[in-house]
Design an enzyme around this catalytic site. Structure first.
Site, short mmCIF file in Angstrom:
data_model
loop_
_atom_site.label_atom_id
_atom_site.label_comp_id
_atom_site.label_asym_id
_atom_site.label_seq_id
_atom_site.Cartn_x
_atom_site.Cartn_y
_atom_site.Cartn_z
N GLY A 99 0.81 -1.22 0.00
CA GLY A 99 0.00 0.00 0.00
C GLY A 99 0.84 1.26 0.00
CG ASP A 100 3.51 1.98 3.14
OD1 ASP A 100 2.45 2.54 3.48
OD2 ASP A 100 4.17 1.26 3.90
CB ALA A 101 4.91 0.29 -3.15
#
Length: 294
Positions: free
Chosen positions: A254-256
């Protein structure tokens, strides 16, 4: 310096201990596993991915006075992230243990350590043309909450754009949905996963949830795991499939995705939603094919 907006990321810095199990957990017995230590923390992950894509970025956070902090700072600095990290005497740098089962599903054990000591004065005043990315974890604990809310309000008051990741359904439920919606109403870009979007809206499906949230925020991008992602803005709703890849570890996906999407959207807020989603999904696909969040 790039002509893209300068991004300030406020969020956690941590060491990820990634445990990739060879099979299902075996309570009371042994299970072979591949265990690796990686840089982690939701804020640090987004900052590192943005820097990798050429976006000028600074990371605001807290670390302990330990060897882990020195290693993480060196890694992030080498990746091109500007560091605005305060060392908290006597505190340990955050550590996350990520248990990854076959297929990439993971469970996380979090000791956030020094991250809980974030203060409002750790975040520099916003400047014209800046973008704030705020990790939801900053809001979900009483320790750093004031710093996160202060940063969000200051950025919005200064006319800056703000992106926000709700972070995790468990602590989000404890925080309270109505409270969250009120506190984060001024965010420009909301980046929930499907479970978070459903929780925040009470909707039964992701498309309805995305449309509901788009009535509150100019841009909503909902990550759907293996089903790709949705973009909702005004009356526009766009779906893009996930990029084909081998899934080893979903930690940090999700961060990526957030970083890839922001890297496409920041220089051109009128970007084709499909292109923005594809940029985020490409970044996520690169991450999940190996252990670790970045």
């Amino acid at each position: 310096m790039s002509d893209r907006p300068w991004v300030v990321v406020v969020g956690d810095v941590a060491t990820d201990v990634v445990v990739v199990l060879s099979g299902q957990p075996a309570p009371g017995s042994d299970r072979p596993a591949a265990i690796r230590t990686r840089g982690g923390g939701a804020g640090a992950n987004v900052a590192a991915h943005l820097a990798r894509q050429g976006v000028p970025v600074a990371l605001v956070g807290c670390v302990g006075d330990d060897a882990a902090a020195l290693g993480l700072a060196a890694e992030l600095s080498a990746a091109g992230v500007g560091l605005l990290l305060r060392t908290v005497p006597g505190a340990a740098t955050g550590t996350i243990v990520s248990l990854v089962e076959p297929g990439g599903q993971r469970s996380m054990l979090a000791d956030r350590g020094a991250n809980l000591q974030l203060r409002p004065d750790d975040v520099p005043p916003p400047v014209d043309g800046q973008h704030l990315h705020l990790s939801g974890y900053t809001l979900l604990d009483p320790g750093p909450r004031t710093a996160g809310l202060t940063a969000l309000v200051a950025a919005a008051d200064a006319g800056c754009t703000v992106s926000l990741d709700p972070a995790s359904t468990g602590p989000l439920t404890a925080y309270g949905v109505d409270r969250w919606l009120a506190d984060t109403a001024r965010a420009t870009v909301l980046l929930p996963n499907e479970d978070e979007a459903l929780l925040l809206t009470g909707c039964a499906d992701a498309e309805a949830a995305a449309r509901t949230l788009a009535a509150r925020h100019p841009v909503v991008a909902v990550s759907l795991g293996a089903d790709g992602a949705l973009w909702a803005s005004g009356d526009v709703l766009v779906h893009r499939p996930a990029h084909p890849t081998e899934v080893v570890d979903t930690t940090g996906a999700g961060d990526a995705f957030a970083a890839g999407l922001l890297a496409a959207w920041l220089p051109d807020p009128q970007v084709d939603p499909a292109d923005a989603l594809d940029a985020g999904l490409a970044c996520a696909a690169e991450v999940v094919r190996r252990p670790g969040a970045r």
